[in-house]
Scaffold this motif. Structure first.
Motif, mmCIF file in Angstrom:
data_model
loop_
_atom_site.group_PDB
_atom_site.id
_atom_site.type_symbol
_atom_site.label_atom_id
_atom_site.label_comp_id
_atom_site.label_asym_id
_atom_site.label_seq_id
_atom_site.Cartn_x
_atom_site.Cartn_y
_atom_site.Cartn_z
ATOM 1 N N ALA A 34 1.010 -1.162 -0.039
ATOM 2 C CA ALA A 34 0.016 -0.032 0.031
ATOM 3 C C ALA A 34 0.769 1.409 0.031
ATOM 4 C CB ALA A 34 -0.935 -0.059 1.315
ATOM 5 N N GLN A 139 -5.794 0.362 7.311
ATOM 6 C CA GLN A 139 -5.778 0.126 5.838
ATOM 7 C C GLN A 139 -7.019 0.724 4.993
ATOM 8 O OE1 GLN A 139 -3.200 -2.044 4.480
ATOM 9 N NE2 GLN A 139 -3.920 -0.880 2.923
ATOM 10 N N THR A 143 -7.176 3.236 1.995
ATOM 11 C CA THR A 143 -7.658 2.978 0.767
ATOM 12 C C THR A 143 -8.830 3.882 0.313
ATOM 13 O OG1 THR A 143 -7.431 0.575 1.039
ATOM 14 C CG2 THR A 143 -8.971 1.013 -0.536
ATOM 15 N N GLY A 165 -1.190 -3.829 -5.086
ATOM 16 C CA GLY A 165 -1.625 -4.191 -3.704
ATOM 17 C C GLY A 165 -1.538 -5.352 -3.438
#
Length: 166
Positions: A34, A139, A143, A165
């Motif tokens: 990421a 996370q 995102t 990813g």
């Protein structure tokens, strides 16, 4: 029959050598991917477009990056004992360096956290959460905002980087 036994032995040995992935290892692997993807997105937008926002009610590209950094710093320092890296947000290069430092700060804090504490409940403004849920939130929040940045890039007719990813 001999070949079958050799094949079975090799297959069994390969399976035995594979390591079980812990939630911590899984998070850190995904976090590194990421980080790399997000930094490529930040690098792809021309610096003169860092002030771009699709509508008045949204953050501009630069503000999105700074918000993402601030969220990483807040969650990692509050729930994983990390240290907040200094933010330098005057240029594209410094924003990217600051963002990278925050990604690395999260990774370092999670690496230093005893996995047994992931099930502990912590106070969170939206109600009690486990530290594992905070990892998921890190996370998910990243995102969410990264997806917005991809829209910004596309609106400026800049080709977004290829997704990495996995």
């Amino acid at each position: 029959m001999k070949h079958l036994l050799i094949a079975f032995a090799l297959f069994g040995a390969t399976g035995a050598m594979a390591q079980a992935t812990t939630p911590k290892e899984a998070f850190l692997e995904k976090w590194e991917n990421a980080k790399n993807y997000t930094l490529e997105i930040a690098k792809s937008m021309p610096e003169e477009e860092f002030g771009f926002k699709p509508t008045d009610g949204q953050m501009n590209f630069k503000e999105q990056l700074i918000h993402m950094k601030a969220n990483m710093d807040w969650l990692s320092t509050t729930y994983f004992g990390g240290t907040e890296p200094k933010a330098i947000t005057d240029t594209k290069a410094n924003i990217i360096k600051s963002l990278e430092a925050s990604f690395n700060g999260v990774a370092d804090a999670v690496k230093a956290t005893d996995p047994k504490t992931f099930t502990e409940t912590v106070d969170f403004f939206a109600g009690p959460k486990s530290r594992l849920q905070i990892l998921n939130l890190l996370q998910d929040h990243l995102t969410h905002h990264r997806g917005q940045l991809i829209v910004y890039i596309n609106l400026k007719q800049v080709a977004p980087p290829r997704y990495v990813g996995w």
